[in-house]
Design a protein around this motif. Structure first.
Motif, PDB file in Angstrom:
ATOM      1  N   GLU A 173       0.208  -1.557  -0.058  1.00  0.00           N
ATOM      2  CA  GLU A 173       0.033   0.105   0.657  1.00  0.00           C
ATOM      3  C   GLU A 173       1.084   1.205  -0.459  1.00  0.00           C
ATOM      4  OE1 GLU A 173      -3.068  -0.031   2.954  1.00  0.00           O
ATOM      5  OE2 GLU A 173      -3.272  -2.017   2.384  1.00  0.00           O
ATOM      6  N   HIS A 174       2.160   1.147   1.158  1.00  0.00           N
ATOM      7  CA  HIS A 174       2.836   2.141   0.681  1.00  0.00           C
ATOM      8  C   HIS A 174       3.818   2.618  -0.482  1.00  0.00           C
ATOM      9  CE1 HIS A 174       2.052   3.230   5.347  1.00  0.00           C
ATOM     10  NE2 HIS A 174       2.501   2.308   5.518  1.00  0.00           N
ATOM     11  N   LEU A 175       3.684   1.304  -1.133  1.00  0.00           N
ATOM     12  CA  LEU A 175       5.141   1.847  -2.426  1.00  0.00           C
ATOM     13  C   LEU A 175       3.948   2.380  -3.677  1.00  0.00           C
ATOM     14  CD1 LEU A 175       4.869  -0.909  -4.588  1.00  0.00           C
ATOM     15  CD2 LEU A 175       5.707  -2.470  -2.761  1.00  0.00           C
ATOM     16  N   GLN A 176       2.468   1.643  -3.117  1.00  0.00           N
ATOM     17  CA  GLN A 176       1.730   1.780  -4.321  1.00  0.00           C
ATOM     18  C   GLN A 176       1.346   4.017  -4.016  1.00  0.00           C
ATOM     19  OE1 GLN A 176       1.527  -0.487  -6.306  1.00  0.00           O
ATOM     20  NE2 GLN A 176      -0.570  -0.252  -6.663  1.00  0.00           N
ATOM     21  N   ASP A 177       1.694   4.417  -2.810  1.00  0.00           N
ATOM     22  CA  ASP A 177       0.961   5.631  -2.694  1.00  0.00           C
ATOM     23  C   ASP A 177       2.208   6.750  -3.004  1.00  0.00           C
ATOM     24  OD1 ASP A 177      -1.290   5.428  -1.151  1.00  0.00           O
ATOM     25  OD2 ASP A 177       0.076   5.781   0.583  1.00  0.00           O
ATOM     26  N   VAL A 178       3.411   5.461  -3.342  1.00  0.00           N
ATOM     27  CA  VAL A 178       5.039   6.056  -3.265  1.00  0.00           C
ATOM     28  C   VAL A 178       4.998   6.262  -5.076  1.00  0.00           C
ATOM     29  CG1 VAL A 178       7.774   6.192  -4.070  1.00  0.00           C
ATOM     30  CG2 VAL A 178       6.975   6.013  -1.591  1.00  0.00           C
ATOM     31  N   LEU A 179       4.704   5.243  -5.946  1.00  0.00           N
ATOM     32  CA  LEU A 179       4.439   5.192  -6.953  1.00  0.00           C
ATOM     33  C   LEU A 179       3.779   6.065  -7.796  1.00  0.00           C
ATOM     34  CD1 LEU A 179       4.530   1.239  -7.387  1.00  0.00           C
ATOM     35  CD2 LEU A 179       6.459   3.014  -7.687  1.00  0.00           C
ATOM     36  N   GLU A 180       2.704   5.979  -7.471  1.00  0.00           N
ATOM     37  CA  GLU A 180       1.465   7.356  -7.555  1.00  0.00           C
ATOM     38  C   GLU A 180       1.879   8.942  -7.381  1.00  0.00           C
ATOM     39  OE1 GLU A 180      -1.632   6.672  -6.122  1.00  0.00           O
ATOM     40  OE2 GLU A 180      -2.314   4.743  -6.721  1.00  0.00           O
ATOM     41  N   ASN A 181       2.454   9.418  -6.392  1.00  0.00           N
ATOM     42  CA  ASN A 181       3.203  10.538  -6.307  1.00  0.00           C
ATOM     43  C   ASN A 181       4.403  11.071  -6.685  1.00  0.00           C
ATOM     44  OD1 ASN A 181       0.791  11.214  -5.011  1.00  0.00           O
ATOM     45  ND2 ASN A 181       1.209  10.129  -3.432  1.00  0.00           N
ATOM     46  N   ALA A 182       5.396  10.298  -6.602  1.00  0.00           N
ATOM     47  CA  ALA A 182       7.170  10.263  -7.622  1.00  0.00           C
ATOM     48  C   ALA A 182       6.871  11.443  -8.509  1.00  0.00           C
ATOM     49  CB  ALA A 182       7.903   9.391  -6.525  1.00  0.00           C
ATOM     50  N   ASN A 183       8.129  11.623  -8.868  1.00  0.00           N
ATOM     51  CA  ASN A 183       7.780  12.390 -10.458  1.00  0.00           C
ATOM     52  C   ASN A 183       9.156  11.897 -11.088  1.00  0.00           C
ATOM     53  OD1 ASN A 183       6.417  14.269  -9.876  1.00  0.00           O
ATOM     54  ND2 ASN A 183       7.950  15.671  -8.462  1.00  0.00           N
ATOM     55  N   SER A 184      10.100  10.926 -10.669  1.00  0.00           N
ATOM     56  CA  SER A 184      11.144  10.578 -11.451  1.00  0.00           C
ATOM     57  C   SER A 184      11.192   9.220 -11.072  1.00  0.00           C
ATOM     58  CB  SER A 184      12.425  11.255 -10.990  1.00  0.00           C
ATOM     59  OG  SER A 184      12.458  10.347  -9.978  1.00  0.00           O
ATOM     60  N   LEU A 185      11.607   8.493 -12.413  1.00  0.00           N
ATOM     61  CA  LEU A 185      12.244   6.680 -11.532  1.00  0.00           C
ATOM     62  C   LEU A 185      13.402   7.056 -10.810  1.00  0.00           C
ATOM     63  CD1 LEU A 185      13.063   5.396 -14.989  1.00  0.00           C
ATOM     64  CD2 LEU A 185      11.038   5.229 -13.279  1.00  0.00           C
ATOM     65  N   ASP A 186      14.147   7.725 -10.232  1.00  0.00           N
ATOM     66  CA  ASP A 186      14.847   7.994  -9.617  1.00  0.00           C
ATOM     67  C   ASP A 186      13.789   8.061  -8.391  1.00  0.00           C
ATOM     68  OD1 ASP A 186      17.053   7.784 -10.897  1.00  0.00           O
ATOM     69  OD2 ASP A 186      18.295   9.535 -10.149  1.00  0.00           O
ATOM     70  N   ASP A 187      13.249   8.740  -8.024  1.00  0.00           N
ATOM     71  CA  ASP A 187      12.325   9.051  -6.424  1.00  0.00           C
ATOM     72  C   ASP A 187      11.168   7.455  -6.521  1.00  0.00           C
ATOM     73  OD1 ASP A 187      13.104  11.081  -6.780  1.00  0.00           O
ATOM     74  OD2 ASP A 187      11.448  12.485  -7.486  1.00  0.00           O
ATOM     75  N   LYS A 188      10.974   6.578  -7.873  1.00  0.00           N
ATOM     76  CA  LYS A 188       9.921   5.661  -7.774  1.00  0.00           C
ATOM     77  C   LYS A 188      11.272   4.084  -7.518  1.00  0.00           C
ATOM     78  CE  LYS A 188       7.052   7.639 -10.842  1.00  0.00           C
ATOM     79  NZ  LYS A 188       6.010   7.324 -11.805  1.00  0.00           N
ATOM     80  N   PHE A 189      12.600   4.226  -7.179  1.00  0.00           N
ATOM     81  CA  PHE A 189      13.114   3.099  -7.512  1.00  0.00           C
ATOM     82  C   PHE A 189      12.963   2.460  -6.394  1.00  0.00           C
ATOM     83  CE2 PHE A 189      17.180   0.691  -5.973  1.00  0.00           C
ATOM     84  CZ  PHE A 189      17.397   0.248  -7.472  1.00  0.00           C
ATOM     85  N   THR A 190      13.322   2.910  -4.695  1.00  0.00           N
ATOM     86  CA  THR A 190      12.761   1.894  -3.587  1.00  0.00           C
ATOM     87  C   THR A 190      11.034   1.501  -3.775  1.00  0.00           C
ATOM     88  OG1 THR A 190      14.279   3.680  -2.301  1.00  0.00           O
ATOM     89  CG2 THR A 190      13.074   1.748  -1.013  1.00  0.00           C
ATOM     90  N   ALA A 191      10.374   2.063  -4.161  1.00  0.00           N
ATOM     91  CA  ALA A 191       9.452   1.307  -3.925  1.00  0.00           C
ATOM     92  C   ALA A 191       9.382  -0.066  -5.212  1.00  0.00           C
ATOM     93  CB  ALA A 191       8.000   2.194  -4.534  1.00  0.00           C
ATOM     94  N   TYR A 192       9.886   0.404  -6.249  1.00  0.00           N
ATOM     95  CA  TYR A 192      10.349  -0.642  -7.531  1.00  0.00           C
ATOM     96  C   TYR A 192      10.332  -2.027  -7.340  1.00  0.00           C
ATOM     97  CZ  TYR A 192       7.946   2.427 -11.540  1.00  0.00           C
ATOM     98  OH  TYR A 192       6.613   2.465 -12.280  1.00  0.00           O
ATOM     99  N   SER A 193      11.839  -1.125  -6.380  1.00  0.00           N
ATOM    100  CA  SER A 193      12.788  -2.701  -5.390  1.00  0.00           C
ATOM    101  C   SER A 193      11.794  -3.018  -4.818  1.00  0.00           C
ATOM    102  CB  SER A 193      13.620  -2.116  -5.295  1.00  0.00           C
ATOM    103  OG  SER A 193      14.406  -3.169  -4.730  1.00  0.00           O
ATOM    104  N   TYR A 194      10.742  -2.706  -4.168  1.00  0.00           N
ATOM    105  CA  TYR A 194      10.423  -3.544  -2.955  1.00  0.00           C
ATOM    106  C   TYR A 194       9.014  -4.224  -3.796  1.00  0.00           C
ATOM    107  CZ  TYR A 194      12.541  -2.814   1.402  1.00  0.00           C
ATOM    108  OH  TYR A 194      13.822  -2.427   1.937  1.00  0.00           O
ATOM    109  N   LYS A 195       7.700  -3.792  -4.954  1.00  0.00           N
ATOM    110  CA  LYS A 195       7.060  -4.205  -5.699  1.00  0.00           C
ATOM    111  C   LYS A 195       7.428  -5.380  -6.525  1.00  0.00           C
ATOM    112  CE  LYS A 195       3.648  -3.185  -8.698  1.00  0.00           C
ATOM    113  NZ  LYS A 195       3.429  -2.267  -9.958  1.00  0.00           N
ATOM    114  N   ILE A 196       9.340  -5.594  -6.779  1.00  0.00           N
ATOM    115  CA  ILE A 196       8.994  -6.883  -6.913  1.00  0.00           C
ATOM    116  C   ILE A 196       9.061  -8.045  -5.649  1.00  0.00           C
ATOM    117  CG2 ILE A 196      10.880  -8.538  -7.744  1.00  0.00           C
ATOM    118  CD1 ILE A 196      12.353  -5.742  -8.979  1.00  0.00           C
ATOM    119  N   LYS A 197       9.840  -7.210  -4.897  1.00  0.00           N
ATOM    120  CA  LYS A 197      10.080  -8.979  -3.107  1.00  0.00           C
ATOM    121  C   LYS A 197       8.509  -8.682  -2.904  1.00  0.00           C
ATOM    122  CE  LYS A 197      14.429  -6.570  -1.883  1.00  0.00           C
ATOM    123  NZ  LYS A 197      15.412  -5.719  -1.063  1.00  0.00           N
TER     124      LYS A 197
END
Length: 193
Positions: A22-46
Protein backbone atom coordinates in the motif's frame (compact mmCIF):
# COMPACT_ATOMS: atom_id res chain seq x y z
CA UNK A 1 9.27 10.38 -0.09
CA UNK A 2 12.28 9.37 2.01
CA UNK A 3 10.02 8.77 4.99
CA UNK A 4 7.66 6.62 2.92
CA UNK A 5 10.60 4.67 1.46
CA UNK A 6 11.91 3.98 4.97
CA UNK A 7 8.41 2.95 6.03
CA UNK A 8 8.14 0.54 3.09
CA UNK A 9 11.43 -1.08 4.10
CA UNK A 10 10.39 -1.34 7.73
CA UNK A 11 6.99 -2.85 6.96
CA UNK A 12 8.58 -5.33 4.59
CA UNK A 13 11.23 -6.32 7.13
CA UNK A 14 8.64 -7.16 9.79
CA UNK A 15 6.58 -9.19 7.32
CA UNK A 16 3.74 -6.75 6.71
CA UNK A 17 3.87 -7.19 2.95
CA UNK A 18 0.34 -5.92 2.24
CA UNK A 19 0.97 -2.71 4.17
CA UNK A 20 4.34 -2.25 2.45
CA UNK A 21 2.55 -2.71 -0.88
CA UNK A 22 0.00 0.00 0.00
CA UNK A 23 2.79 2.44 0.91
CA UNK A 24 4.77 1.70 -2.22
CA UNK A 25 1.67 2.32 -4.33
CA UNK A 26 1.43 5.78 -2.68
CA UNK A 27 5.06 6.48 -3.59
CA UNK A 28 4.58 5.31 -7.17
CA UNK A 29 1.51 7.51 -7.58
CA UNK A 30 3.14 10.62 -6.13
CA UNK A 31 6.81 10.43 -7.12
CA UNK A 32 7.92 12.37 -10.17
CA UNK A 33 11.02 10.59 -11.43
CA UNK A 34 12.30 7.03 -11.83
CA UNK A 35 14.94 7.78 -9.19
CA UNK A 36 12.22 8.79 -6.73
CA UNK A 37 10.32 5.58 -7.51
CA UNK A 38 13.31 3.22 -7.33
CA UNK A 39 12.89 1.99 -3.73
CA UNK A 40 9.17 1.43 -4.27
CA UNK A 41 9.83 -0.51 -7.48
CA UNK A 42 12.48 -2.61 -5.75
CA UNK A 43 10.07 -3.59 -2.97
CA UNK A 44 7.24 -4.10 -5.43
CA UNK A 45 9.13 -7.04 -6.93
CA UNK A 46 9.78 -8.46 -3.46
CA UNK A 47 6.16 -8.20 -2.28
CA UNK A 48 5.09 -10.76 -4.88
CA UNK A 49 7.87 -13.19 -4.03
CA UNK A 50 7.66 -13.15 -0.24
CA UNK A 51 5.05 -14.05 2.36
CA UNK A 52 2.28 -16.61 2.32
CA UNK A 53 1.15 -15.97 -1.25
CA UNK A 54 4.64 -16.32 -2.72
CA UNK A 55 4.65 -16.18 -6.50
CA UNK A 56 8.17 -16.01 -7.92
CA UNK A 57 6.87 -15.88 -11.49
CA UNK A 58 4.82 -12.77 -10.76
CA UNK A 59 7.90 -11.22 -9.12
CA UNK A 60 9.87 -12.00 -12.29
CA UNK A 61 7.19 -10.57 -14.60
CA UNK A 62 6.87 -7.36 -12.57
CA UNK A 63 10.66 -7.15 -12.31
CA UNK A 64 11.04 -7.44 -16.08
CA UNK A 65 8.48 -4.64 -16.56
CA UNK A 66 10.48 -2.46 -14.17
CA UNK A 67 13.75 -3.35 -15.94
CA UNK A 68 12.14 -2.14 -19.17
CA UNK A 69 11.38 1.24 -17.54
CA UNK A 70 15.10 1.54 -16.77
CA UNK A 71 16.07 0.68 -20.35
CA UNK A 72 16.86 -3.02 -19.98
CA UNK A 73 14.56 -5.22 -22.03
CA UNK A 74 14.64 -8.95 -21.31
CA UNK A 75 12.24 -11.71 -22.44
CA UNK A 76 10.64 -13.82 -19.71
CA UNK A 77 11.23 -16.96 -21.74
CA UNK A 78 14.46 -16.45 -23.68
CA UNK A 79 14.92 -18.45 -26.84
CA UNK A 80 18.12 -20.29 -27.64
CA UNK A 81 19.00 -17.52 -30.09
CA UNK A 82 18.69 -14.92 -27.28
CA UNK A 83 21.22 -16.88 -25.23
CA UNK A 84 23.60 -17.30 -28.16
CA UNK A 85 23.42 -13.56 -28.96
CA UNK A 86 24.07 -12.73 -25.31
CA UNK A 87 27.09 -15.05 -25.24
CA UNK A 88 28.55 -13.53 -28.41
CA UNK A 89 28.00 -9.98 -27.16
CA UNK A 90 29.59 -10.84 -23.82
CA UNK A 91 32.62 -12.45 -25.46
CA UNK A 92 32.98 -9.40 -27.70
CA UNK A 93 32.80 -7.05 -24.69
CA UNK A 94 35.32 -9.14 -22.73
CA UNK A 95 37.77 -9.12 -25.68
CA UNK A 96 39.49 -12.36 -24.62
CA UNK A 97 39.83 -11.16 -21.02
CA UNK A 98 38.64 -13.40 -18.17
CA UNK A 99 35.53 -12.57 -16.14
CA UNK A 100 37.85 -11.55 -13.30
CA UNK A 101 38.44 -8.32 -15.22
CA UNK A 102 35.33 -7.11 -13.38
CA UNK A 103 37.40 -6.97 -10.18
CA UNK A 104 39.54 -4.23 -11.75
CA UNK A 105 36.54 -1.92 -12.07
CA UNK A 106 35.97 0.77 -9.45
CA UNK A 107 33.26 -0.03 -6.94
CA UNK A 108 30.05 1.92 -6.69
CA UNK A 109 27.25 2.09 -4.16
CA UNK A 110 24.81 3.26 -6.83
CA UNK A 111 23.47 0.07 -8.32
CA UNK A 112 19.96 0.97 -9.44
CA UNK A 113 19.63 -1.32 -12.45
CA UNK A 114 21.83 -4.00 -10.90
CA UNK A 115 19.62 -4.20 -7.80
CA UNK A 116 16.54 -4.83 -9.95
CA UNK A 117 18.43 -7.33 -12.13
CA UNK A 118 19.64 -9.10 -8.99
CA UNK A 119 16.07 -9.44 -7.67
CA UNK A 120 14.77 -10.74 -10.99
CA UNK A 121 17.75 -13.11 -11.30
CA UNK A 122 17.11 -14.49 -7.83
CA UNK A 123 13.41 -15.15 -8.43
CA UNK A 124 14.03 -16.55 -11.93
CA UNK A 125 16.45 -19.03 -10.34
CA UNK A 126 13.93 -19.92 -7.62
CA UNK A 127 11.26 -20.69 -10.20
CA UNK A 128 13.68 -22.69 -12.35
CA UNK A 129 13.87 -20.22 -15.24
CA UNK A 130 17.60 -20.86 -15.74
CA UNK A 131 17.64 -19.43 -19.25
CA UNK A 132 16.42 -16.07 -17.98
CA UNK A 133 18.89 -16.18 -15.08
CA UNK A 134 21.72 -16.89 -17.53
CA UNK A 135 20.62 -14.08 -19.83
CA UNK A 136 20.46 -11.65 -16.91
CA UNK A 137 23.96 -12.65 -15.78
CA UNK A 138 25.47 -12.11 -19.21
CA UNK A 139 23.64 -8.82 -19.69
CA UNK A 140 24.68 -7.61 -16.23
CA UNK A 141 28.36 -8.42 -16.85
CA UNK A 142 28.23 -6.56 -20.16
CA UNK A 143 26.44 -3.62 -18.56
CA UNK A 144 29.01 -3.45 -15.76
CA UNK A 145 31.88 -3.41 -18.26
CA UNK A 146 30.11 -0.78 -20.35
CA UNK A 147 29.41 1.49 -17.36
CA UNK A 148 32.90 0.91 -15.98
CA UNK A 149 31.92 0.16 -12.38
CA UNK A 150 31.17 -2.75 -10.09
CA UNK A 151 28.30 -2.97 -7.61
CA UNK A 152 27.54 -5.38 -4.77
CA UNK A 153 24.48 -6.50 -6.68
CA UNK A 154 26.67 -7.47 -9.64
CA UNK A 155 28.75 -9.62 -7.28
CA UNK A 156 25.56 -11.22 -5.98
CA UNK A 157 24.42 -12.00 -9.52
CA UNK A 158 27.75 -13.73 -10.23
CA UNK A 159 27.59 -15.77 -7.01
CA UNK A 160 23.98 -16.82 -7.64
CA UNK A 161 24.88 -17.83 -11.17
CA UNK A 162 27.64 -20.10 -9.83
CA UNK A 163 25.09 -21.87 -7.63
CA UNK A 164 22.87 -22.46 -10.64
CA UNK A 165 25.75 -23.70 -12.81
CA UNK A 166 26.94 -26.12 -10.12
CA UNK A 167 23.76 -28.14 -10.59
CA UNK A 168 24.97 -29.28 -14.02
CA UNK A 169 28.27 -31.20 -13.99
CA UNK A 170 28.78 -30.53 -17.71
CA UNK A 171 29.14 -26.83 -16.86
CA UNK A 172 31.89 -27.29 -14.26
CA UNK A 173 34.50 -25.29 -16.20
CA UNK A 174 32.07 -22.41 -16.71
CA UNK A 175 31.03 -22.57 -13.06
CA UNK A 176 34.69 -22.31 -12.07
CA UNK A 177 35.16 -19.20 -14.23
CA UNK A 178 32.13 -17.52 -12.68
CA UNK A 179 33.13 -18.64 -9.17
CA UNK A 180 36.58 -17.17 -9.64
CA UNK A 181 35.04 -13.90 -10.85
CA UNK A 182 32.61 -13.86 -7.91
CA UNK A 183 35.46 -14.39 -5.46
CA UNK A 184 37.68 -11.69 -7.00
CA UNK A 185 34.87 -9.16 -7.26
CA UNK A 186 33.70 -9.79 -3.71
CA UNK A 187 37.18 -8.86 -2.49
CA UNK A 188 36.59 -5.36 -3.89
CA UNK A 189 33.87 -4.92 -1.25
CA UNK A 190 35.72 -6.39 1.73
CA UNK A 191 35.25 -4.10 4.71
CA UNK A 192 38.76 -4.62 6.10
CA UNK A 193 40.57 -2.97 3.18
Amino acid sequence: LNLFNELIGSEFTVGKFELAYEHLQDVLENANSLDDKFTAYSYKIKTFAEGENRDYNKGVVVGLQICKMYGTILPNSPKRTDLIKASVKLETKLRNRPLTVLSKLPRTDDSTVFRILNEVHQYATFEGNNDLATLITKRAVRFSLKKGFLSKDMVSILASHVTMLNKDISKAKLAYAYANAAEKTSEVFREDK
